[in-house]
Write a protein that holds these residues in place. Structure first.
Motif, short mmCIF file in Angstrom:
data_model
loop_
_atom_site.label_atom_id
_atom_site.label_comp_id
_atom_site.label_asym_id
_atom_site.label_seq_id
_atom_site.Cartn_x
_atom_site.Cartn_y
_atom_site.Cartn_z
N GLY A 207 114.23 26.24 -44.83
CA GLY A 207 112.94 26.50 -44.21
C GLY A 207 113.10 26.95 -42.77
N ASP A 208 111.99 27.34 -42.15
CA ASP A 208 111.99 27.80 -40.77
C ASP A 208 111.33 26.76 -39.86
N LEU A 209 111.63 26.85 -38.59
CA LEU A 209 110.99 26.00 -37.58
C LEU A 209 110.02 26.87 -36.79
N TYR A 210 108.79 26.41 -36.67
CA TYR A 210 107.78 27.11 -35.88
C TYR A 210 107.46 26.29 -34.64
N ALA A 211 107.81 26.87 -33.49
CA ALA A 211 107.58 26.19 -32.20
C ALA A 211 106.29 26.72 -31.59
N GLU A 212 105.36 25.83 -31.33
CA GLU A 212 104.07 26.22 -30.74
C GLU A 212 104.05 25.87 -29.26
N VAL A 213 103.79 26.87 -28.45
CA VAL A 213 103.81 26.70 -27.00
C VAL A 213 102.59 25.90 -26.54
N ARG A 214 102.84 24.91 -25.68
CA ARG A 214 101.76 24.15 -25.05
C ARG A 214 102.06 24.06 -23.55
N ILE A 215 101.24 24.72 -22.77
CA ILE A 215 101.44 24.73 -21.31
C ILE A 215 100.91 23.44 -20.72
N MET A 216 101.75 22.76 -19.96
CA MET A 216 101.38 21.50 -19.33
C MET A 216 101.41 21.67 -17.81
N VAL B 95 105.90 22.56 -28.41
CA VAL B 95 106.90 22.66 -27.34
C VAL B 95 106.17 22.71 -26.00
N PRO B 96 106.21 21.61 -25.24
CA PRO B 96 105.57 21.61 -23.93
C PRO B 96 106.39 22.41 -22.91
N VAL B 97 105.72 23.26 -22.15
CA VAL B 97 106.39 24.07 -21.13
C VAL B 97 105.56 24.04 -19.86
N THR B 98 106.21 24.35 -18.74
CA THR B 98 105.50 24.40 -17.46
C THR B 98 104.80 25.75 -17.31
#
Length: 313
Positions: free
Chosen positions: A276-285, A225-228
Motif C-alpha cells: 500500500g501507499d502512505l498519504y501524508a496530509e499537511v497541517r500547518i501549525m 504531518v504537522p509543519v511550521t
C-alpha cells in the motif's frame, strides 16, 4: 433452499472425480478471500468448499445423489439396516433438493432403537470416513484485535480465548501486513468432532483498533504531518512517523494545509502483491504563544505580504 452442489462447481451430475477436482481448483483460485477482495467472494469460497467436500468423496456423493440436501441425516447403509434388523416394509426415499426423508415403517420393531437407527434426524450423523454417530466438529470464529503497528509487523502472538470449555491459549503466526477483516485459519482448533470425526477449524478475524495517528483504507495509510508556516512556505524535508519507522518527506514550497503527498509503497505490506501507499496530509501549525521576536517577524510579514487566502476568483 440449498444450491445444488453440482451447479455450484459447474459440472454435470455424471462428472468424473478429475472433472470435479479441476472445477474446484479453478473456482477456488478465483474466489479465495486472500485473492478476491469482493465481500461476496468469501461466501462463494465457502460454498465451493462445501460442494467439493461432498462430491469428492465417493460414499458421500452417493448419499447426496440419492437423498439430496438431507443426505447428512441418513446413513449410507440405511435400507440394509432397516431390512436386516427391523423387518421394515419400506425404505428411505429421497431426491436431490427434496423436502426430507420419508419412512414407510410397518410393525415388528420390538427391540429396535429407532432413535439410534435414525440418529442423524435427531441431531446425530456419520462423519465422512467415520463411523455412524461421528459428526465433524463445526468451524468457529473469533475476533483478533490488533493495533496498526502490530498488523504492519506481524509475527508470533499468544491469543487467549474464552469458550464453553473455559480459556484456551493459542500461538498464532500473524502474517505481516494483515488488514481489517482478514481471517487467519487455525486448522483443527474449532469445535470438537464426535467419535472419530475430525475437529473443525478456528478462524480469527482481524479487527484493526482505531489509532489517533493513522487511518487505514485497505492497505493505504493516511497520516497527518504537522509543519511550521515557514516550512510550508519555503519547502523542507520533514520526518514522518509510519508503522514501519520514520521516513523523510520532501515538502514542496507553497504547501497549504490539507495538501496530500503520496509516498509510494510505504503503506501496509502485501506479501502477495503491491504494498500500500502512505498519504501524508499537511497541517500547518503556528506557535501557541509566540515569543517577542517571533511576534515582530510575523508582524513584519503581515505588513509586507500581499497574500490574501480569502480572495476568490
Amino acid at each position: 433452499m440449498a444450491r445444488d452442489f453440482y451447479s455450484v462447481l459447474g459440472v454435470s451430475r455424471d462428472a468424473g472425480q478429475d472433472d470435479i477436482q479441476q472445477a474446484f481448483r479453478r473456482l477456488a483460485r478465483r474466489y479465495h478471500p486472500d485473492i478476491n477482495k469482493d465481500p461476496a467472494a468469501e461466501e462463494r469460497f465457502k460454498e465451493l468448499n462445501e460442494a467439493y467436500s461432498v462430491l469428492s468423496d465417493p460414499g458421500t456423493r452417493r448419499r447426496y445423489d440419492r437423498f439430496g440436501e438431507d443426505f447428512r441425516q441418513v446413513p449410507e447403509d440405511y435400507e440394509e439396516r432397516v431390512a436386516a434388523g427391523a423387518g421394515a416394509r419400506g425404505g428411505a426415499r429421497g431426491r436431490p433438493g427434496g423436502a426430507g426423508v420419508r419412512t414407510g415403517f410397518g410393525g415388528g420393531f420390538e427391540g429396535v432403537d429407532i432413535d439410534d437407527l435414525l440418529g442423524g434426524i435427531f441431531g446425530r450423523g456419520a462423519g465422512r470416513g467415520g463411523t455412524w454417530g461421528a459428526v465433524p466438529g463445526a468451524d468457529q470464529e473469533a475476533e483478533l484485535p490488533l493495533g496498526v503497528e502490530e498488523a504492519y509487523r506481524g509475527g508470533r502472538r499468544s491469543v487467549t480465548l474464552t469458550g464453553p470449555e473455559g480459556e484456551r491459549t493459542y500461538g498464532v503466526d500473524v502474517p505481516r501486513g494483515v488488514i481489517d477483516g482478514q481471517r487467519i485459519r487455525l486448522a483443527g482448533e474449532g469445535g470438537r468432532g464426535s467419535g472419530d470425526a475430525p475437529s473443525g477449524d478456528l478462524y480469527l478475524r482481524v479487527r484493526i483498533r482505531p489509532d489517533s495517528r493513522y487511518r487505514l483504507e485497505g492497505r493505504d495509510i493516511h497520516v497527518a504531518v504537522p509543519v511550521t508556516p515557514w516550512e510550508a512556505a519555503l519547502g523542507a524535508t520533514v520526518p514522518v512517523r509510519t508503522p514501519g519507522g520514520t521516513v523523510k518527506l520532501n515538502l514542496p514550497a507553497g504547501s497549504s494545509s490539507g495538501r496530500r503527498l503520496r509516498l509510494r509503497g510505504e503503506g501496509m505490506p502485501n506479501p502477495r502483491g503491491r504494498d500500500g501507499d502512505l498519504y501524508a496530509e499537511v497541517r500547518i501549525m503556528v506557535p501557541p504563544e509566540p515569543g517577542e521576536r517571533e511576534r515582530e517577524l510575523f508582524e513584519e510579514l503581515a505588513a509586507v505580504s500581499t497574500f490574501n487566502p480569502r480572495e476568490t476568483g
